[in-house]
Structures are given as C-alpha cells and as structure tokens.
Design a protein around this motif. Structure first.
Motif, mmCIF file in Angstrom:
data_model
loop_
_atom_site.group_PDB
_atom_site.id
_atom_site.type_symbol
_atom_site.label_atom_id
_atom_site.label_comp_id
_atom_site.label_asym_id
_atom_site.label_seq_id
_atom_site.Cartn_x
_atom_site.Cartn_y
_atom_site.Cartn_z
ATOM 1 N N LEU A 46 -0.342 11.330 -14.751
ATOM 2 C CA LEU A 46 -0.731 10.051 -14.151
ATOM 3 C C LEU A 46 -0.881 8.942 -15.194
ATOM 4 O O LEU A 46 -1.248 7.820 -14.852
ATOM 5 C CB LEU A 46 -2.042 10.215 -13.365
ATOM 6 N N ASP A 47 -0.587 9.242 -16.458
ATOM 7 C CA ASP A 47 -0.789 8.271 -17.552
ATOM 8 C C ASP A 47 -0.027 6.966 -17.372
ATOM 9 O O ASP A 47 -0.499 5.908 -17.769
ATOM 10 C CB ASP A 47 -0.409 8.880 -18.907
ATOM 11 N N ASN A 48 1.168 7.032 -16.808
ATOM 12 C CA ASN A 48 1.991 5.822 -16.699
ATOM 13 C C ASN A 48 1.730 5.022 -15.430
ATOM 14 O O ASN A 48 2.340 3.982 -15.219
ATOM 15 C CB ASN A 48 3.476 6.184 -16.771
ATOM 16 N N ILE A 49 0.835 5.513 -14.577
ATOM 17 C CA ILE A 49 0.540 4.818 -13.318
ATOM 18 C C ILE A 49 -0.586 3.809 -13.560
ATOM 19 O O ILE A 49 -1.615 4.130 -14.132
ATOM 20 C CB ILE A 49 0.145 5.817 -12.218
ATOM 21 N N THR A 93 2.653 5.113 -4.484
ATOM 22 C CA THR A 93 3.779 4.185 -4.652
ATOM 23 C C THR A 93 4.376 4.207 -6.058
ATOM 24 O O THR A 93 5.193 3.370 -6.391
ATOM 25 C CB THR A 93 3.350 2.739 -4.304
ATOM 26 N N SER A 94 3.978 5.185 -6.874
ATOM 27 C CA SER A 94 4.449 5.241 -8.261
ATOM 28 C C SER A 94 5.902 5.675 -8.394
ATOM 29 O O SER A 94 6.487 5.554 -9.463
ATOM 30 C CB SER A 94 3.570 6.198 -9.079
ATOM 31 N N GLY A 95 6.480 6.215 -7.333
ATOM 32 C CA GLY A 95 7.867 6.676 -7.411
ATOM 33 C C GLY A 95 8.013 8.051 -8.040
ATOM 34 O O GLY A 95 9.115 8.500 -8.315
ATOM 35 N N GLN A 96 6.892 8.723 -8.280
ATOM 36 C CA GLN A 96 6.958 10.054 -8.896
ATOM 37 C C GLN A 96 6.951 11.173 -7.863
ATOM 38 O O GLN A 96 6.945 12.340 -8.205
ATOM 39 C CB GLN A 96 5.796 10.234 -9.874
ATOM 40 N N GLY A 97 6.915 10.806 -6.572
ATOM 41 C CA GLY A 97 6.987 11.814 -5.525
ATOM 42 C C GLY A 97 5.670 12.508 -5.236
ATOM 43 O O GLY A 97 5.660 13.583 -4.632
#
Length: 194
Positions: A46-49, A93-97
């Motif tokens: 979750l670091d990049n969210i 909504t991060s696009g990581q599924g």
C-alpha cells in the motif's frame, strides 16, 4: 581497491555526489520491489497509494497502522475513524485490483492468490522499472564523466587522472547495475514461485 578519485581534491566531492545519487537510485528501486504485489500480503503493498486528506495527498502509513495478521490479508487501522472511508476509497481506486472492506473501524484488504498471467505481468512491469533505474544510473555516470572531462579541460587534473576517474566511474556504475539486477532476480523468483 582504494579510490583514486578520493585522493584528488577536484574529484573527491564528485565521487561523493555520484555515489550518493547511485545509492539513491538503488534505494528507490528497492522501494519499488517492496511495493510490488506478490501472492502474499505485505504492508509495503500500500506504500504507493495516496489518500486525499484535507486537500493534501498522504501515504496510508501516515494515516493508519498497516499490518499483515495473515499471509493473505492486510489490516489497516486508521488513527482517525473519520478517514476510514477515504482510505478504503483510495485503496479501491488505486488500480492494483484490491477489494477492501471495512466495519467502520478497521479496513480489511484480502490479497487474492495471483494467477500465472498476473505473475508474468508483474515481472514484466518490474523489468520496466529495472530498466528505468539502470538508465538513471547510466545518466549519473554520464554526468560524472562530463564533470571529469571538464576538470581535465580546465587543467584541474591530469590526463592520467581523467582516465583513472572515468574507469572508476564505470566500475561504480557496473557495481550498482549488478546490484539492481540481483535484486530483480530475487524478486522475479519470489513472484514466479506459486
């Protein structure tokens, strides 16, 4: 082997700058690897969210405690209960599924096992990130070589010093690129292991 550049005052600072910049590129790649999604839960996934929190983008780990109580679950406990919905939305909504769920206090993020196709896609994406970081290190080398040539042109160092410094810069570059490639191979093996 002792550094020849460190013995030449005109190049000592340059060597320090090149080393720092290359190490920073390696650390950035390490962060990218930690955040890469694998079949197992990791707090770094979750670091990049980023969460829109009162008009500023904040990383989740600054708004909540993130833990992995199970191999297939990330648990997010917001410090402020009012941010539960914001954090859940950002993860969704991060696009990581990810498909997060919350009970008003805690957000549970189940990590589904990765399919073969997703694993290959993840490796392909990381290979692209690897190339970007290798290019970054090569650009740092180019900057260093330009500075060495300028020092030689300005008669601050001799032609022999220029040759040695250029060789040393290449050795630093090769070592850092090898470090990146080794880190990638370990992550690739981890991703492709079911």
């Amino acid at each position: 082997m002792a550094s020849q550049m460190a013995n030449i005052p005109a190049l000592k600072e340059l060597q320090g700058q090149l080393t720092t910049r290359m190490k920073k590129a390696v650390e950035d790649f390490r962060s990218s690897l930690l955040a890469a999604r694998t079949g197992r839960a990791s707090v770094h996934m979750l670091d990049n969210i980023r969460v829109d929190y009162y008009g500023s983008e904040m990383p989740i780990n600054q708004l909540a405690q993130v833990t992995t109580p199970e191999a297939q679950l990330i648990l997010v406990q917001p410090f402020d209960q009012g941010t539960v919905g914001l954090i859940e939305k950002a993860i969704r909504t991060s696009g990581q599924g990810f498909n997060p769920m919350h009970d008003g206090k805690v957000i549970r993020v189940p990590i589904p096992p990765m399919t073969e196709e997703r694993r290959k896609e993840a490796v392909k994406n990381l290979a692209g990130v690897l190339e970007d970081h290798k290019t970054s290190i090569r650009n740092i080398r180019r900057d260093g070589n330009d500075a060495i040539k300028k020092a030689a042109k300005d008669k601050l160092i001799s032609a022999d010093d220029e040759k040695r410094a250029t060789e040393e810069t290449q050795q630093m570059t090769d070592a850092e690129i090898k470090t990146l490639e080794d880190m990638f191979k370990v992550k690739e093996k981890e991703l492709m292991t079911v």
